[in-house]
Write an enzyme that holds these catalytic residues in place. Structure first.
Site, short mmCIF file in Angstrom:
data_model
loop_
_atom_site.label_atom_id
_atom_site.label_comp_id
_atom_site.label_asym_id
_atom_site.label_seq_id
_atom_site.Cartn_x
_atom_site.Cartn_y
_atom_site.Cartn_z
N GLY A 21 14.74 -18.21 6.67
CA GLY A 21 14.25 -18.41 5.28
C GLY A 21 15.37 -17.84 4.31
O GLY A 21 15.04 -17.24 3.48
N SER A 23 17.24 -19.82 2.38
CA SER A 23 17.75 -20.81 1.46
C SER A 23 16.62 -20.90 0.39
O SER A 23 15.90 -21.85 0.52
CB SER A 23 18.00 -22.21 2.25
N ALA A 28 11.70 -26.36 3.09
CA ALA A 28 11.56 -26.07 4.61
C ALA A 28 12.04 -24.73 5.18
O ALA A 28 11.47 -23.96 6.02
CB ALA A 28 12.32 -27.21 5.49
N GLU A 175 29.14 -27.77 -3.16
CA GLU A 175 28.19 -27.90 -1.70
C GLU A 175 28.87 -29.07 -1.00
O GLU A 175 27.98 -29.70 -0.16
CB GLU A 175 26.77 -28.18 -2.16
N HIS A 251 19.77 -30.44 -2.63
CA HIS A 251 21.06 -31.33 -2.94
C HIS A 251 20.51 -32.81 -2.96
O HIS A 251 19.43 -33.25 -2.65
CB HIS A 251 21.71 -31.23 -1.34
N ASN A 366 14.78 -26.53 9.07
CA ASN A 366 15.48 -25.52 8.13
C ASN A 366 16.03 -26.43 6.94
O ASN A 366 16.94 -25.93 6.09
CB ASN A 366 16.85 -25.05 8.92
N CYS A 372 22.22 -34.48 6.60
CA CYS A 372 23.05 -33.33 6.52
C CYS A 372 23.98 -32.89 7.42
O CYS A 372 24.71 -32.34 7.47
CB CYS A 372 21.92 -32.03 6.39
N1 LIG Z 1 22.30 -30.03 3.91
C1 LIG Z 1 21.14 -29.22 4.41
C2 LIG Z 1 21.34 -27.64 4.25
C3 LIG Z 1 20.43 -26.82 4.77
C4 LIG Z 1 20.68 -25.59 4.67
N2 LIG Z 1 19.73 -24.63 5.10
C5 LIG Z 1 19.70 -23.35 5.50
O1 LIG Z 1 20.76 -22.56 5.45
C6 LIG Z 1 18.45 -22.62 6.05
C7 LIG Z 1 18.82 -21.52 6.85
C8 LIG Z 1 17.78 -20.64 7.08
O2 LIG Z 1 16.94 -20.21 6.46
O3 LIG Z 1 17.67 -19.84 8.28
C9 LIG Z 1 20.88 -25.10 3.37
O4 LIG Z 1 19.90 -24.69 2.33
O5 LIG Z 1 22.07 -25.24 2.74
#
Ligand SMILES: NCCC[C@H](NC(=O)CCC(=O)O)C(=O)O
Length: 448
Positions: A21, A23, A28, A175, A251, A366, A372
């Site tokens: 969790g 991000s 998700a 990004e 994104h 995630n 991605c």
């Molecule tokens: N382009 C898709 C990127 C997904 C990425 N998720 C994460 O890092 C989730 C990791 C976690 O919550 O364990 C982000 O948000 O940058």
């Protein structure tokens, strides 16, 4: 003229893939926090997609995972002693920090860098700028290793130029290719580079989201365009709709995708859709191919459907007959609004003619779909010949990497396991072997 191609370099999922969790703004990631993950299945789902694209005749590369948990970051933040001691102390004193330095987030290589092909750049080389990913701590530690990996994979200064990441501050939040698309008639020719940003850092009056962060700034995109030596007439900037960010579109590649002469996007993706359309059409100009603006109306597919299904986080890839295939995650098929829309789209007057569906549930949980997981690099035949050959997908590499995953990866991981010193040892053994398989040399701190 030799044909240029577009290669996809996918991130191989690392042995510490887990749901922490981390991000904020990524629905998700927030919804799946604390669920057990399956790193072995995650890596295999990714490999299956890579192999399928290679089998479609596309050039497919592999980028290795980073060293996680990242002990050097914990040391720099004051944890002392042996690796086991550091893990134990971090787990006790700062468990979320341990989760952050353990994330396998480098699998999402659309965020690894922005890449400008040689047809677009002043010096005729392919330019790379690793993304600083400054908005999320767990991702902000990626760019040093990303840079080492890109240099080892594209290791020829005659063809490839590697820039450092932009300054690691919010003003230059970058990004990478998740907010960058290239349109062109042919991959080897001058194309249009389309940069999408969340807000403008130096303009206090610029619109910005209220709830979730804008992770990418206009100023970051402008700096990348300057560093890469792009022709300003062939660069288009567009701001994301702040309401879309607040609805979970962290994104732009969650709500738009482009390839060749097609821009496939949602009606609510951009702040000023009319201007985006005009700017792209002007930059495209008069060519013997039309430019397709394929806008998906909100009445057919709501933003919430986009965020839930990842319709637009698809790969739009070129077929041998000149038409295009949309590579989508299985969630697209499970959402009837989205699936109905797609069935209708395939019958229409656009180059998008078929859909291929992949199970990427481990990454999707995630917030990472097919798009991605890949970094696009358009290459001429000469440039392709200069890429590290051991990084390119083949029947042999597919088999070797599956065996490597079977040997080293766990099939269940909980957040508490991140403190297990055995996991660190397992990961290092795996990555050490991987650098030999991919012939990348010593790219990790633990190898130095
Ligand atoms: N382009 C898709 C990127 C997904 C990425 N998720 C994460 O890092 C989730 C990791 C976690 O919550 O364990 C982000 O948000 O940058």
């Amino acid at each position: 003229m030799t044909q240029a191609i577009e290669a996809n370099f996918d991130g191989l999922v690392g042995p510490t893939h887990n749901y922490s969790g981390l991000s904020f703004g990524n629905v998700a990631s927030l919804n799946n926090v604390a669920r057990p993950s399956n790193p072995k299945a995650a890596a295999k789902q990714g490999l299956t997609k890579m192999k399928a694209l290679a089998d479609m005749g596309l050039v497919q590369g592999v980028l290795p995972p980073h060293e996680r948990p990242h002990i050097p970051t914990l040391r720099s933040l004051g944890f002392l002693g042996s690796d086991a001691q550091i893990l134990a102390d971090a787990a006790k004193q700062a468990p979320k920090l341990l989760a952050a330095v353990s994330s396998a987030s480098c699998m999402w290589t659309a965020n690894a860098a922005t890449v400008s092909p040689s047809g677009d750049t002043k010096d005729g080389r392919v330019h790379f700028t690793p993304a600083n990913l400054v908005n999320k701590f767990h991702r902000s530690i990626e760019h040093t290793t990303t840079s080492a990996i890109l240099k080892a994979t594209f290791n020829d200064s005659k063809h490839f130029a590697h820039h450092p990441a932009l300054p690691s501050v919010d003003h230059f939040g970058d990004e990478g290719a998740a907010n960058h698309t290239r349109f062109c008639r042919d991959y080897g020719e001058q194309g249009i580079e389309f940069f999408v940003y969340g807000t403008s850092a130096f303009n206090a009056a610029a619109p910005r989201p209220q709830k979730f962060p804008a992770r990418h700034t206009l100023e970051a995109s402008q700096a990348v365009a300057r560093n890469h030596g792009l022709n300003p007439d062939k660069v288009v900037y567009a701001q994301q709709n702040p309401d879309a960010i607040d609805a979970g579109v962290f994104h732009n590649d969650v709500i738009a995708v482009g390839n060749g002469n097609v821009h496939f996007y949602h009606q609510d993706a951009f702040l000023d859709t009319l201007r985006m359309r005009e700017d792209l059409l002007r930059a495209w100009g008069e060519q013997d191919k039309p430019f397709y603006l394929v806008e998906v109306p909100r009445d057919a597919v709501a933003i919430s459907d986009c965020v839930q299904s990842y319709l637009f986080n698809s790969q739009l890839v070129q077929r041998a007959d000149g038409n295009m295939t949309l590579v989508v995650p299985a969630e697209v098929k499970e959402n009837s609004n989205v699936w109905n829309y797609l069935s209708h789209l395939l019958q229409g007057d656009t180059p998008i003619k078929d859909v291929k569906v992949f199970d990427l549930k481990q990454s999707m949980s995630n917030g990472g779909g097919p798009a991605c997981l890949r970094l696009r690099v358009a290459l001429t035949q000469e440039e392709l010949a200069a890429v590290n050959p051991s990084s390119l997908m083949s029947d042999t590499l597919f088999k070797t990497l599956n065996q490597w995953v079977d040997k080293h990866y766990r099939d269940e991981l909980h957040e508490a396991d991140l403190a297990d010193p055995q996991l660190l040892m397992e990961s290092r053994r795996a990555l050490d072997e991987l650098t030999q398989i991919l012939q990348l040399g010593s790219i990790y701190d633990f190898q130095k």
